[in-house]
Design an enzyme around this catalytic site. Structure first.
Site, mmCIF file in Angstrom:
data_model
loop_
_atom_site.group_PDB
_atom_site.id
_atom_site.type_symbol
_atom_site.label_atom_id
_atom_site.label_comp_id
_atom_site.label_asym_id
_atom_site.label_seq_id
_atom_site.Cartn_x
_atom_site.Cartn_y
_atom_site.Cartn_z
ATOM 1 N N GLU A 103 47.979 -4.452 -24.328
ATOM 2 C CA GLU A 103 47.575 -5.861 -24.260
ATOM 3 C C GLU A 103 48.616 -6.745 -24.938
ATOM 4 O O GLU A 103 49.366 -6.284 -25.812
ATOM 5 C CB GLU A 103 46.245 -6.041 -25.005
ATOM 6 C CG GLU A 103 45.026 -5.889 -24.145
ATOM 7 C CD GLU A 103 44.780 -7.105 -23.256
ATOM 8 O OE1 GLU A 103 45.727 -7.849 -22.953
ATOM 9 O OE2 GLU A 103 43.629 -7.298 -22.864
ATOM 10 N N ASP A 104 48.609 -8.017 -24.595
ATOM 11 C CA ASP A 104 49.455 -8.977 -25.306
ATOM 12 C C ASP A 104 48.759 -9.483 -26.558
ATOM 13 O O ASP A 104 49.374 -9.654 -27.596
ATOM 14 C CB ASP A 104 49.838 -10.152 -24.390
ATOM 15 C CG ASP A 104 48.629 -10.800 -23.730
ATOM 16 O OD1 ASP A 104 47.566 -10.153 -23.662
ATOM 17 O OD2 ASP A 104 48.743 -11.949 -23.272
ATOM 18 N N ASP A 107 41.728 -11.070 -29.312
ATOM 19 C CA ASP A 107 41.132 -12.204 -30.024
ATOM 20 C C ASP A 107 39.659 -11.893 -30.300
ATOM 21 O O ASP A 107 39.314 -11.342 -31.345
ATOM 22 C CB ASP A 107 41.319 -13.473 -29.178
ATOM 23 C CG ASP A 107 40.843 -14.724 -29.891
ATOM 24 O OD1 ASP A 107 40.338 -14.610 -31.018
ATOM 25 O OD2 ASP A 107 40.962 -15.828 -29.331
ATOM 26 N N PHE A 156 46.579 -21.342 -31.264
ATOM 27 C CA PHE A 156 46.707 -21.088 -29.834
ATOM 28 C C PHE A 156 48.169 -20.856 -29.487
ATOM 29 O O PHE A 156 48.991 -21.766 -29.533
ATOM 30 C CB PHE A 156 46.130 -22.236 -29.003
ATOM 31 C CG PHE A 156 45.927 -21.824 -27.584
ATOM 32 C CD1 PHE A 156 44.861 -21.018 -27.230
ATOM 33 C CD2 PHE A 156 46.845 -22.164 -26.607
ATOM 34 C CE1 PHE A 156 44.700 -20.569 -25.922
ATOM 35 C CE2 PHE A 156 46.697 -21.730 -25.301
ATOM 36 C CZ PHE A 156 45.620 -20.932 -24.958
ATOM 37 N N ARG A 169 54.225 -18.817 -19.796
ATOM 38 C CA ARG A 169 54.369 -17.360 -19.949
ATOM 39 C C ARG A 169 55.831 -16.949 -20.092
ATOM 40 O O ARG A 169 56.139 -15.939 -20.702
ATOM 41 C CB ARG A 169 53.774 -16.636 -18.736
ATOM 42 C CG ARG A 169 52.259 -16.745 -18.611
ATOM 43 C CD ARG A 169 51.775 -15.752 -17.565
ATOM 44 N NE ARG A 169 50.450 -16.053 -17.054
ATOM 45 C CZ ARG A 169 49.317 -15.607 -17.585
ATOM 46 N NH1 ARG A 169 49.339 -14.860 -18.658
ATOM 47 N NH2 ARG A 169 48.152 -15.909 -17.046
HETATM 48 C C1 PRP Z 1 43.840 -12.769 -22.439
HETATM 49 C C2 PRP Z 1 44.740 -11.678 -22.990
HETATM 50 C C3 PRP Z 1 43.787 -10.523 -23.179
HETATM 51 C C4 PRP Z 1 42.483 -11.214 -23.539
HETATM 52 C C5 PRP Z 1 42.249 -11.114 -25.029
HETATM 53 O O1 PRP Z 1 43.639 -12.587 -21.061
HETATM 54 O O2 PRP Z 1 45.782 -11.356 -22.114
HETATM 55 O O3 PRP Z 1 43.623 -9.768 -21.998
HETATM 56 O O4 PRP Z 1 42.630 -12.587 -23.134
HETATM 57 O O5 PRP Z 1 41.161 -11.871 -25.442
HETATM 58 P P1 PRP Z 1 39.798 -11.260 -26.037
HETATM 59 O O6 PRP Z 1 40.165 -10.296 -27.113
HETATM 60 O O7 PRP Z 1 39.103 -12.491 -26.585
HETATM 61 O O8 PRP Z 1 39.037 -10.630 -24.913
HETATM 62 P P2 PRP Z 1 43.236 -13.759 -20.032
HETATM 63 O O9 PRP Z 1 41.794 -13.617 -19.642
HETATM 64 O O10 PRP Z 1 43.647 -15.096 -20.581
HETATM 65 O O11 PRP Z 1 44.113 -13.390 -18.761
HETATM 66 P P3 PRP Z 1 45.727 -13.295 -18.641
HETATM 67 O O12 PRP Z 1 46.178 -12.005 -19.306
HETATM 68 O O13 PRP Z 1 45.978 -13.264 -17.170
HETATM 69 O O14 PRP Z 1 46.331 -14.507 -19.319
#
Ligand code: PRP
Length: 183
Positions: A103-104, A107, A156, A169
């Site tokens: 994951e990136d 949260d 953020f 991105r």
């Molecule tokens: C973001 C991020 C993780 C997730 C983390 O994805 O890439 O997958 O949120 O958040 P959490 O711990 O609160 O679940 P997003 O839904 O924004 O999609 P993306 O990766 O396409 O930006």
């Protein structure tokens, strides 16, 4: 929303590309040791983790297989909606495999919690989680990630894969977005 100059929309740089590269190298070395002699199945959670994933995999010296899945829970907002959607699933048979979810950012922890639960039903040998950023402040009972690059405060962040409304991105660093860009 008006996107002016994306670099001017950043309040400050939290991690430079050099800092990200150095930490990714360390994580790659740790994972190479952990999976020495094995062939992990590396899973990239699109789209945010794409940049980190490809860099991390190239810092690992084990045989590996890669696959891509897509999850969404923010749907263009700055806070999780609380509902995780698996938009694209893996097509690889996970039984007996050492699965590594990359994951990136973590949260609320809902995305990784959801993915680990689903993947564990597929009889893998193991499921390990890796994230570049861990926003764990004031979340004592949140999902515990196995490996993280940096702990970050509740700001953020965008860049190096992380987005706001799918923009930013491609920034080569991780920065804090000015509030006026999303409020
Ligand atoms: C973001 C991020 C993780 C997730 C983390 O994805 O890439 O997958 O949120 O958040 P959490 O711990 O609160 O679940 P997003 O839904 O924004 O999609 P993306 O990766 O396409 O930006």
């Amino acid at each position: 929303m008006l996107i002016r100059n994306e670099r001017k929309d950043v309040k400050y740089v939290m991690f430079t590309r050099e800092q990200i590269a150095a930490r990714t190298r360390e994580l790659g070395a740790e994972l190479s040791k952990k999976y020495a002699g094995k062939t992990p199945l590396m899973i990239c959670v699109l789209r945010g983790a794409a940049f980190f994933f490809t860099d991390l995999c190239r810092e690992m010296n084990t045989l590996m297989e890669i696959d891509f899945i897509a999850c969404s829970s923010y749907f263009g907002n700055t806070k999780s909606t609380g509902t995780v959607q698996l938009v694209k699933d893996s097509t690889v048979d996970m039984s007996g495999r050492d699965v590594v979810i990359v994951e990136d950012i973590i949260d609320s922890g809902l995305t990784l919690d959801y993915l680990v639960k689903i993947f564990k039903t597929r009889n893998p040998a193991s499921v390990t989680t890796v994230t570049l950023l861990d926003k764990d402040v004031d979340k004592p009972n949140r999902f515990h990630v196995d490996y993280y690059g940096f702990k970050i405060p509740d700001e953020f962040v965008v860049g190096y894969g992380l987005d706001y409304a799918d923009y930013y991105r491609n920034l080569p660093y991780i920065g804090v977005l000015k509030e006026e860009c999303y409020k």
